[in-house]
Scaffold this motif. Structure first.
Motif, PDB file in Angstrom:
ATOM      1  N   TRP A  42       0.875  -1.163   0.000  1.00 18.12           N
ATOM      2  CA  TRP A  42       0.000   0.000   0.000  1.00 18.12           C
ATOM      3  C   TRP A  42       0.917   1.220   0.000  1.00 18.12           C
ATOM      4  O   TRP A  42       1.797   1.344   0.838  1.00 18.12           O
ATOM      5  CB  TRP A  42      -0.866   0.013   1.239  1.00 18.12           C
ATOM      6  CG  TRP A  42      -1.902  -1.072   1.292  1.00 18.12           C
ATOM      7  CD1 TRP A  42      -1.692  -2.412   1.217  1.00 18.12           C
ATOM      8  CD2 TRP A  42      -3.304  -0.897   1.438  1.00 18.12           C
ATOM      9  NE1 TRP A  42      -2.877  -3.086   1.321  1.00 18.12           N
ATOM     10  CE2 TRP A  42      -3.885  -2.167   1.457  1.00 18.12           C
ATOM     11  CE3 TRP A  42      -4.118   0.214   1.562  1.00 18.12           C
ATOM     12  CZ2 TRP A  42      -5.247  -2.366   1.583  1.00 18.12           C
ATOM     13  CZ3 TRP A  42      -5.479   0.016   1.696  1.00 18.12           C
ATOM     14  CH2 TRP A  42      -6.035  -1.262   1.705  1.00 18.12           C
ATOM     15  N   LEU A  45      -1.801   6.131   1.968  1.00 22.21           N
ATOM     16  CA  LEU A  45      -2.796   5.924   3.009  1.00 22.21           C
ATOM     17  C   LEU A  45      -3.096   7.240   3.708  1.00 22.21           C
ATOM     18  O   LEU A  45      -2.190   8.031   3.948  1.00 22.21           O
ATOM     19  CB  LEU A  45      -2.269   4.946   4.069  1.00 22.21           C
ATOM     20  CG  LEU A  45      -2.025   3.518   3.634  1.00 22.21           C
ATOM     21  CD1 LEU A  45      -1.255   2.786   4.708  1.00 22.21           C
ATOM     22  CD2 LEU A  45      -3.337   2.832   3.375  1.00 22.21           C
ATOM     23  N   GLY A  49      -5.685   6.151   8.449  1.00 14.87           N
ATOM     24  CA  GLY A  49      -6.003   4.846   7.883  1.00 14.87           C
ATOM     25  C   GLY A  49      -7.373   4.844   7.221  1.00 14.87           C
ATOM     26  O   GLY A  49      -8.014   5.872   7.094  1.00 14.87           O
ATOM     27  N   LYS A  55      -7.596  -2.249  12.517  1.00 14.29           N
ATOM     28  CA  LYS A  55      -6.576  -1.408  13.160  1.00 14.29           C
ATOM     29  C   LYS A  55      -5.460  -2.244  13.769  1.00 14.29           C
ATOM     30  O   LYS A  55      -4.386  -1.748  14.029  1.00 14.29           O
ATOM     31  CB  LYS A  55      -7.203  -0.526  14.246  1.00 14.29           C
ATOM     32  CG  LYS A  55      -8.255   0.432  13.721  1.00 14.29           C
ATOM     33  CD  LYS A  55      -7.654   1.459  12.795  1.00 14.29           C
ATOM     34  CE  LYS A  55      -8.743   2.420  12.333  1.00 14.29           C
ATOM     35  NZ  LYS A  55      -8.352   3.186  11.182  1.00 14.29           N
ATOM     36  N   ARG A  69       3.825  -4.333   8.597  1.00 13.89           N
ATOM     37  CA  ARG A  69       4.411  -3.186   9.283  1.00 13.89           C
ATOM     38  C   ARG A  69       5.009  -2.175   8.298  1.00 13.89           C
ATOM     39  O   ARG A  69       4.930  -0.972   8.509  1.00 13.89           O
ATOM     40  CB  ARG A  69       5.469  -3.635  10.286  1.00 13.89           C
ATOM     41  CG  ARG A  69       5.925  -2.534  11.215  1.00 13.89           C
ATOM     42  CD  ARG A  69       6.943  -3.031  12.231  1.00 13.89           C
ATOM     43  NE  ARG A  69       6.471  -4.077  13.103  1.00 13.89           N
ATOM     44  CZ  ARG A  69       5.699  -3.890  14.170  1.00 13.89           C
ATOM     45  NH1 ARG A  69       5.298  -2.691  14.503  1.00 13.89           N
ATOM     46  NH2 ARG A  69       5.335  -4.905  14.921  1.00 13.89           N
ATOM     47  N   TRP A  71       4.071  -1.085   5.307  1.00 11.21           N
ATOM     48  CA  TRP A  71       3.162  -0.089   4.745  1.00 11.21           C
ATOM     49  C   TRP A  71       2.302   0.581   5.808  1.00 11.21           C
ATOM     50  O   TRP A  71       1.721   1.626   5.578  1.00 11.21           O
ATOM     51  CB  TRP A  71       2.276  -0.673   3.647  1.00 11.21           C
ATOM     52  CG  TRP A  71       1.338  -1.762   4.074  1.00 11.21           C
ATOM     53  CD1 TRP A  71       1.565  -3.099   3.981  1.00 11.21           C
ATOM     54  CD2 TRP A  71       0.040  -1.621   4.670  1.00 11.21           C
ATOM     55  NE1 TRP A  71       0.492  -3.794   4.472  1.00 11.21           N
ATOM     56  CE2 TRP A  71      -0.461  -2.905   4.902  1.00 11.21           C
ATOM     57  CE3 TRP A  71      -0.748  -0.536   5.029  1.00 11.21           C
ATOM     58  CZ2 TRP A  71      -1.702  -3.137   5.473  1.00 11.21           C
ATOM     59  CZ3 TRP A  71      -1.977  -0.763   5.587  1.00 11.21           C
ATOM     60  CH2 TRP A  71      -2.450  -2.056   5.808  1.00 11.21           C
ATOM     61  N   SER A  72       2.232  -0.003   6.981  1.00  6.91           N
ATOM     62  CA  SER A  72       1.272   0.500   7.972  1.00  6.91           C
ATOM     63  C   SER A  72       1.920   1.176   9.170  1.00  6.91           C
ATOM     64  O   SER A  72       1.229   1.484  10.132  1.00  6.91           O
ATOM     65  CB  SER A  72       0.429  -0.667   8.468  1.00  6.91           C
ATOM     66  OG  SER A  72       1.236  -1.570   9.209  1.00  6.91           O
ATOM     67  N   LEU A  76      -1.322   1.489  11.906  1.00  3.87           N
ATOM     68  CA  LEU A  76      -1.826   0.247  12.481  1.00  3.87           C
ATOM     69  C   LEU A  76      -1.027  -0.159  13.698  1.00  3.87           C
ATOM     70  O   LEU A  76       0.074   0.323  13.935  1.00  3.87           O
ATOM     71  CB  LEU A  76      -1.750  -0.893  11.457  1.00  3.87           C
ATOM     72  CG  LEU A  76      -2.611  -0.734  10.223  1.00  3.87           C
ATOM     73  CD1 LEU A  76      -2.385  -1.915   9.292  1.00  3.87           C
ATOM     74  CD2 LEU A  76      -4.073  -0.616  10.556  1.00  3.87           C
TER      75      LEU A  76
END
Length: 79
Positions: A42, A45, A49, A55, A69, A71-72, A76
């Motif tokens: 991703w 964003l 999110g 989440k 982890r 991309w987030s 997250l």
């Protein structure tokens, strides 16, 4: 707690829970790699999110954790 977040009915459930501030946790249903479109790569964003994705993620292994982890990192929580 959900299993496989990328189904139409689960998108709706996750969106409602996130908007109501209910923790959303996806328990991974197998290891993830950087080629799985629902869990990797991703690139754009919103800071908060998307409401339709969980989440929190519970991962099978460190490799899967690292894929999510990457991309987030800002949005997250991966315990």
């Amino acid at each position: 707690m959900i299993l496989c977040y990328y189904l139409e009915d689960i998108f709706a459930l996750t969106t409602a829970a996130n908007q109501l501030k209910i923790d959303t946790i996806e328990m991974q249903h197998g290891p993830q790699s950087d080629v799985h479109l629902a869990y990797s790569n991703w690139i754009s964003l919103p800071e908060t999110g998307y409401d339709m994705i969980p989440k929190h993620y519970w991962c099978w292994d460190v490799g899967s954790e690292n894929v999510i982890r990457e991309w987030s990192k800002k949005i997250l929580i991966i315990p």
